[in-house]
Design a protein around this motif. Sequence first.
Motif, short mmCIF file in Angstrom:
data_model
loop_
_atom_site.label_atom_id
_atom_site.label_comp_id
_atom_site.label_asym_id
_atom_site.label_seq_id
_atom_site.Cartn_x
_atom_site.Cartn_y
_atom_site.Cartn_z
N SER A 60 0.83 -1.20 0.00
CA SER A 60 0.00 0.00 0.00
C SER A 60 0.86 1.25 0.00
N GLY A 61 1.94 1.24 0.80
CA GLY A 61 2.85 2.38 0.81
C GLY A 61 3.55 2.57 -0.51
N TYR A 62 3.89 1.47 -1.16
CA TYR A 62 4.56 1.54 -2.45
C TYR A 62 3.69 2.26 -3.48
N PHE A 63 2.41 2.04 -3.43
CA PHE A 63 1.51 2.64 -4.41
C PHE A 63 0.83 3.91 -3.90
N TYR A 64 1.32 4.41 -2.79
CA TYR A 64 0.81 5.68 -2.27
C TYR A 64 1.21 6.81 -3.22
N SER A 65 0.27 7.67 -3.51
CA SER A 65 0.52 8.79 -4.42
C SER A 65 0.36 10.11 -3.68
N ILE A 66 1.37 10.98 -3.79
CA ILE A 66 1.27 12.28 -3.12
C ILE A 66 0.20 13.16 -3.76
N LYS A 67 -0.27 12.77 -4.95
CA LYS A 67 -1.37 13.52 -5.57
C LYS A 67 -2.63 13.47 -4.70
N LYS A 68 -2.74 12.39 -3.91
CA LYS A 68 -3.89 12.26 -3.02
C LYS A 68 -3.91 13.35 -1.96
N GLU A 69 -2.77 13.97 -1.71
CA GLU A 69 -2.67 14.98 -0.67
C GLU A 69 -3.22 16.34 -1.11
N HIS A 71 -6.19 16.93 -2.22
CA HIS A 71 -7.56 17.02 -1.72
C HIS A 71 -7.75 15.94 -0.65
N VAL A 72 -7.36 16.26 0.56
CA VAL A 72 -7.30 15.27 1.64
C VAL A 72 -8.66 14.63 1.91
N LEU A 73 -9.66 15.46 2.14
CA LEU A 73 -10.98 14.91 2.47
C LEU A 73 -11.53 14.07 1.33
N TRP A 136 -10.20 -8.27 9.25
CA TRP A 136 -9.88 -7.23 10.26
C TRP A 136 -8.87 -6.24 9.70
N PHE A 137 -8.09 -6.72 8.76
CA PHE A 137 -7.02 -5.91 8.19
C PHE A 137 -7.56 -4.68 7.45
N VAL A 138 -8.77 -4.78 6.89
CA VAL A 138 -9.30 -3.70 6.04
C VAL A 138 -9.52 -2.40 6.83
N PRO A 139 -10.25 -2.41 7.95
CA PRO A 139 -10.40 -1.16 8.72
C PRO A 139 -9.07 -0.61 9.22
N VAL A 140 -8.16 -1.49 9.63
CA VAL A 140 -6.87 -1.02 10.12
C VAL A 140 -6.07 -0.39 8.99
N LEU A 141 -6.13 -0.99 7.81
CA LEU A 141 -5.48 -0.41 6.65
C LEU A 141 -6.04 0.97 6.33
N PHE A 142 -7.35 1.10 6.41
CA PHE A 142 -7.98 2.39 6.13
C PHE A 142 -7.49 3.46 7.10
N VAL A 143 -7.47 3.16 8.39
CA VAL A 143 -7.04 4.13 9.39
C VAL A 143 -5.55 4.44 9.22
N THR A 144 -4.75 3.41 8.94
CA THR A 144 -3.32 3.63 8.71
C THR A 144 -3.10 4.56 7.52
N TYR A 145 -3.84 4.33 6.45
CA TYR A 145 -3.74 5.18 5.26
C TYR A 145 -4.09 6.63 5.61
N CYS A 146 -5.18 6.82 6.35
CA CYS A 146 -5.61 8.18 6.70
C CYS A 146 -4.57 8.89 7.58
N VAL A 147 -4.03 8.17 8.56
CA VAL A 147 -3.03 8.75 9.45
C VAL A 147 -1.78 9.12 8.66
N TYR A 148 -1.35 8.22 7.79
CA TYR A 148 -0.15 8.49 6.99
C TYR A 148 -0.38 9.65 6.04
N LEU A 150 -2.34 12.23 6.40
CA LEU A 150 -2.34 13.49 7.15
C LEU A 150 -0.92 13.87 7.59
N ILE A 151 -0.17 12.88 8.08
CA ILE A 151 1.19 13.16 8.52
C ILE A 151 2.06 13.58 7.35
N HIS A 152 1.93 12.88 6.24
CA HIS A 152 2.77 13.16 5.08
C HIS A 152 2.46 14.54 4.50
N LYS A 153 1.20 14.90 4.46
CA LYS A 153 0.84 16.20 3.88
C LYS A 153 1.24 17.35 4.79
#
Length: 382
Positions: A60-69, A71-73, A136-148, A150-153
């Motif tokens: 998931s981190g590998y395919f993270y795109s800073i373009k997502k930052e 429009h955060v919401l 169980w991994f899906v909700p945790v992945l979602f929250v991890t993505y959101c936290v990352y 926000l921190i990255h932006k």
Amino acid sequence: MKTKQIATGKVQEKSNKQFMILSAIGIVLVVVSHFAGSIHVLSDVFPYSSFYMSLFIFISGYFYSIKKEEHVLQSIWHKFKKIMIPFFIINLFYGIFCTIMRNIGIVNYGAPISLYTLFVQPFINNSQFVFNFPSWFVPVLFVTYCVYLLIHKYMIRNKKLNEYIALVIFIIFNMLAIYFQDIARQEDLRTLLLKVAFFLPFFEIGYLYKTYWQKYEDKLNTPIYLAILMVINLVLISIFGDLNYDMHEFSGFNPYVFLPLITSMTGILFWLRISRILVKCIGNNKIVNTISNNTFSIMSHHFIYLFAFNMILYVINLKWAVPYFDTEKLANAWIYIYEVPNWNMLLQVFYVVLGVGGPILGKKIWNLVAKRVCPKTIYKKD
């Protein structure tokens, strides 16, 4: 690794063949770990649970795109629609299904349907309806993505925090989470926070690997590189013993808080290189591509297909005794594996094929139904 999935179920091949294979390997190992204790795919060197959930975060981190930052919401809402809405629908389905099975006396587990079990407990350990607990991994992945995100932006891109300093902080979070693992037994918001803290460095490592490190890692001599990774794990096993831990319950970690980070990375890097080797052989393989495109379905539904097989045996057993079939274990064990002396290995291979192929077939049938109901529907998958 973007693909587009038409309602017919046809899927365009992923452009990143290495990560297509890597994600397929990861999800198959999840099913093997649940259904096939006798099948060891290098698990004596790289125990499955010591790395495979971190592997999905790394991807998931590998395919993270800073373009997502930009429009955060909007990005958070897009991710929520993509994985959380389907998750909640699936959770409701299994809540109803588990209630029916419990009420007719087939199983003795599962919690009542409530707002808590539908919308809160999934973020803690998702064990409420059992049949879908691997997701169980899906909700945790979602929250991890959101936290990352926000921190990255707001911290890293604004130069308030360097990428590598952020990684060091995330690693400290990871070790603190392991140190305080007993808190997870309380099964509350802290359990979620511990899991997110554990996963954050792997999300960052995935992003850094794509952005800066991959070009260097690709140049390493493959035989020597793989040998070093194997030797590291063999040494760790000889020193510390069992390297496994339970991410679902967030427990079972070795007292040495640095160990899960190392074993996660050795496992990830080993299978990452194996995936690169396999690109020439199976990079265009339709089966591998299909598995890779259906990791969500496989993660969510592989239990139900094992249960369906057990129910066939259960019905047959009502009239004709099925040798070695144990109805009491079926009723009480979350994962009931039907075993027959001298046939266990063959049966376990069948369970893995069933656990991987069943959800894929189910998804194809769903797509065919969707095509008839909404012929112009197109599903986009990032």
